[in-house]
Every structure is written in C-alpha cells, then in structure tokens.
Scaffold this active site. Structure first.
Site, PDB file in Angstrom:
ATOM      1  N   CYS A 224       9.632   2.168  -2.309  1.00 42.34           N
ATOM      2  CA  CYS A 224      10.022   3.477  -2.834  1.00 42.34           C
ATOM      3  C   CYS A 224      11.281   4.024  -2.179  1.00 42.34           C
ATOM      4  O   CYS A 224      11.532   5.236  -2.203  1.00 42.34           O
ATOM      5  CB  CYS A 224       8.869   4.461  -2.663  1.00 42.34           C
ATOM      6  SG  CYS A 224       7.345   3.889  -3.418  1.00 42.34           S
TER       7      CYS A 224
ATOM      8  N   CYS B  36       5.812  13.081  -0.471  1.00 41.17           N
ATOM      9  CA  CYS B  36       4.701  12.138  -0.514  1.00 41.17           C
ATOM     10  C   CYS B  36       3.364  12.836  -0.646  1.00 41.17           C
ATOM     11  O   CYS B  36       2.354  12.215  -0.934  1.00 41.17           O
ATOM     12  CB  CYS B  36       4.698  11.268   0.734  1.00 41.17           C
ATOM     13  SG  CYS B  36       4.587  12.212   2.240  1.00 41.17           S
TER      14      CYS B  36
HETATM   15  S1  SF4 Z   1       2.557   5.280  -0.008  1.00 38.48           S
HETATM   16 FE1  SF4 Z   1       3.978   6.433  -1.317  1.00 38.48          FE
HETATM   17  S2  SF4 Z   1       5.979   5.900  -0.504  1.00 38.48           S
HETATM   18 FE2  SF4 Z   1       4.508   4.344   0.252  1.00 38.48          FE
HETATM   19  S3  SF4 Z   1       4.506   2.632  -1.249  1.00 38.48           S
HETATM   20 FE3  SF4 Z   1       2.928   4.065  -1.864  1.00 38.48          FE
HETATM   21  S4  SF4 Z   1       3.969   5.410  -3.342  1.00 38.48           S
HETATM   22 FE4  SF4 Z   1       5.542   4.416  -2.174  1.00 38.48          FE
END
Ligand code: SF4
Length: 427
Positions: free
Chosen positions: A216, A239
């Site tokens: 991401c 997040c």
């Molecule tokens: S926790 Fe959030 S930032 Fe990390 S991979 Fe998953 S969606 Fe992406």
C-alpha cells in the site's frame, strides 16, 4: 519546574470538564517544543501510563529521538503487520541500536483473524479497511487499552484532515493522544534529522516519503502530498488507528460474505445484528435497536466503541434526533416489500436531521426498491437476495422517472410539466 496539568483537576469530572481541560492544556503548550510536550506527558500527565506508537517510517526517527531524550525505556509499539518492506524491519533494528531504545515491542495480528479473513494475504486488494483493521487497529486496541494515553508522530502538514491537529486530544474512550510533532513542518523534520545526524529510512531517498506496508505504499512525485503514495488510487488516507466514532474503521466479522453494498462495491459487513443478552454499554460494531437505546441511553453514550442504531417500523426517530451523531451507522429495517415506513424514517434522518454517517437499508432489500431507497438518503445496502446482488454488481438497476411523492429539490410530481421531470442519479 514542571507545569501541573489542568487535566489532573478534571479527572473523574464530566466530559465537558475534561474537554475543557484538554483545551486549557493545549493553550498552555501551544508554544512548547516537541520535547517539552512529550516530557510533560510522560512526567506529569500520564506517568508510567503512556505508550509510544511508531510505524518506523520515513519520519519516525524524529519522534523516537525525542523519546530517547525523555526515557529510553518507554514502551514503543511497532505494528508488525506482516506486510512491511524488509527495509523497514531492518530500520527498526537500526533505530533500536542507534537511539538506545530498550523497550520496542512488535504487535502482530491475531493468527486466527488472518486465517479467517485473509488466508491468502490479499485482503489489502479487496478490502484495505478490513485489512488495516485486523493487522493494525485490533492489535493496537488490545494494547493501548492498558494505557491512559499514547503518543503519535502525526503532523499537521501531512494531510488536510490533520490540518488542525492539537498537541493533546481526548478520545471518545477517555484516553489522551499526545502529538508532540503536531506543529512540525516538512522542513522542520528535515532540519531536525540533519541537526542530529539521524539515520534515514533506507527507502526515503528512493522517493518514498511516507512509508507503511509494502503493498500500500508507492513513490511520491516531486511536489505531491507526502502521503499521496499511501493507498494510491483508493479513497483511503488513514489506516484506522486514528479514527474515532463516525470515522470508525470496519471490523471484518464475516470476510467471506460480501453482502454490504457501499461506495459502488460489495464489502464484508463490519457490523453484526443485535442479539439477546448483548450489553448496550460494551457492544462493538452492533446496531442497537432504537427502543433498547432509549432504555439504556446513558450506557450507550458512555460505550467507547463504534456502534450503530437500528430503526424499525413504528419507531419514533424524533426521540433520537439529538443523539444520532453518536452512531457510526444507522440501519433502517425494511421487514417486507410492502412496508414503506422505512422510507419516511430515512428521509427524516437524512434530510431533516442532517445525519452525516452511514445510512443503510437492511431486511428485505430488493433491486426494485434500491433506487427508491437511495432517493431517501440511504447510501448503503445490506443485500442477501442473490438477483439483487447481481443487479447491483452489474449496475443494472431500474431508474425512477415519475415521482408521486417527490423528494429533495429536483423532483416534481407526476402531472407537472414534463421538462421539469428529472430522473434521479443511478445508484
Ligand atoms: S494493513 Fe493496511 S496498509 Fe497494511 S497491507 Fe493491509 S491494507 Fe495495506
């Protein structure tokens, strides 16, 4: 000499007194530097009751350097999502050694959540909110619930949403978030790093200006918002660990069932239905029936978790008008195709009371009704009827052109001049 915190006088006081104390605290520390803010938080405000949360990203070294000046043994929590760049994991070790941090703790997601909701590790592609929830929000919640407050490295300049960030925030669950770097500019960060010769994240000079999980995070172009590389192309900027009530991030209760139609796609429903025996003062991600809310109003308002409200035919929504802002979601129950009372409730809530949160339809949600529901302000649909799911997924819904009971400002009743009739937007 250390300043006495006004919040100390407001402990065990009503919410408005605590909120006022936080404002006073922010006034006192408006001109204070980051070290002073953190020192006050650690020694006066919440001694031995404060956790540091760090992503070990591009700017993290500044906050951690300040932490090391106050107390190298302060607990520093790192969200080890299992999705980080190897460079980030190496950087954690570098900073531990360079700054002498002796209490860095990795928080990992519950393996049962991973097995249930993200067995193949691709949830970030289909439902990043839920991915962040199980990999970040849940592990962090479980940890910070043991502290009176936590320290973040957020800064005002990072996004528009953070533009008014204060040094101290009172959260809905009665904790204090401390943001020592709130007033730091991008240039301040650079200057600070240079001044103290602090090691850069290995990816920073490759164009990664804000660094989170590898899937991401992308490179940021010259002149772009530093966080533009996070969740690029998705309508997502945080997040979830910094959200509260109405910004509540989805809790994936049933990742396999993508029944909730929201923002043009089906996602897992973070909410569950109210069950007999539930405690209105402690449930999470549950739609509390309106009569139950009225009978337990104080307990629900004191409940620190995100909750919703369930409105069924016959419920008087006027009675909850002033409390609607408390709910992350309001569900309108349509128990049968022929019962239209939900439309009136939805219109009152959306149009007259100006509710801004998620307004969803539950119950007998069928393709023919969806455009009518949307006209009344409903934005989200819990759909169990397979043909309706298919119609929504394929974008094949009927449009409404003739209005016997017009809503909003653009619809006119049947019988008026044809050129005034307009179809509503497709859902
Ligand atoms: S926790 Fe959030 S930032 Fe990390 S991979 Fe998953 S969606 Fe992406």
């Amino acid at each position: 000499m250390a300043q006495t915190s006004p919040l100390k006088f407001a402990q065990s006081q009503p919410d408005h007194a605590r909120a006022g104390a936080i404002m006073a605290l922010n006034g006192m520390f408006d001109d204070m530097d980051a070290l002073g803010v953190l020192r006050h938080a650690v020694t006066e405000l919440l001694p031995a009751d404060l956790a540091i949360v760090s992503s070990f990203g591009a700017d993290s070294v500044v906050l951690l350097h300040i932490v090391a000046q106050v107390d190298r043994a302060l607990p520093v929590y790192f969200l080890e999502t299992g999705k980080h760049f190897v460079e980030t994991l190496a950087y954690v070790e570098t900073l531990k050694e360079t700054l002498g941090l002796s209490n860095v703790v990795a928080l990992r997601p519950d393996p049962r959540d991973i097995a249930r909701f993200d067995p193949d590790g691709t949830l970030w592609e289909t439902d990043p909110d839920s991915c962040c929830h199980i990999r970040k929000t849940e592990p962090l919640d479980a940890t910070v619930s043991g502290f009176g407050g936590w320290v973040t490295g957020r800064k005002r300049f990072q996004t528009t949403e953070r533009g008014v960030l204060p040094h101290f925030e009172l959260t809905s669950d009665d904790r204090i978030k401390v943001n020592p770097l709130a007033y730091f500019s991008d240039a301040d960060i650079t200057t600070y790093k240079l001044k103290y010769g602090l090691p850069e994240h290995p990816l920073y000079n490759m164009g990664y200006k804000s660094i989170g999980c590898a899937p991401c995070t992308s490179v940021v172009a010259e002149g772009e918002d530093p966080r533009a590389g996070r969740w690029r192309g998705l309508n997502k900027k945080e997040c979830g660990i910094h959200f509260d009530f109405n910004g509540a991030i989805a809790k994936p209760m049933a990742a396999q069932e993508l029944n909730l139609y929201k923002d043009g796609k089906f996602i897992a429903d973070p909410f569950r239905a109210w069950a007999e025996g539930d405690d209105p003062g402690s449930v999470r991600y549950t739609h509390i029936p309106l009569p139950v809310f009225l009978a337990n109003r104080e307990a629900v308002l004191a409940n620190p978790h995100p909750v919703g409200l369930l409105v069924s035919p016959g419920d008087n929504v006027e009675l909850v008008r002033d409390d609607l802002g408390r709910f992350a979601s309001v569900a309108i129950n349509f128990p049968g195709f022929t019962d239209g009372r939900g439309y009136s409730s939805a219109r009152l809530i959306a149009e007259r009371y100006g509710y801004q949160g998620e307004l969803r339809a539950v119950g007998d949600v069928l393709a023919d009704q969806v455009p009518l529901m949307a006209r009344c302000g409903i934005t989200t649909f819990l759909v169990r009827h397979e043909p309706t799911k298919k119609a929504l997924a394929d974008g094949k819904l009927a449009t409404v052109d003739l209005f016997y009971q017009p809503v909003g400002k653009t619809e006119v009743p049947v019988g008026t001049r044809p050129f005034l009739r307009r179809a509503v937007e497709k859902v």
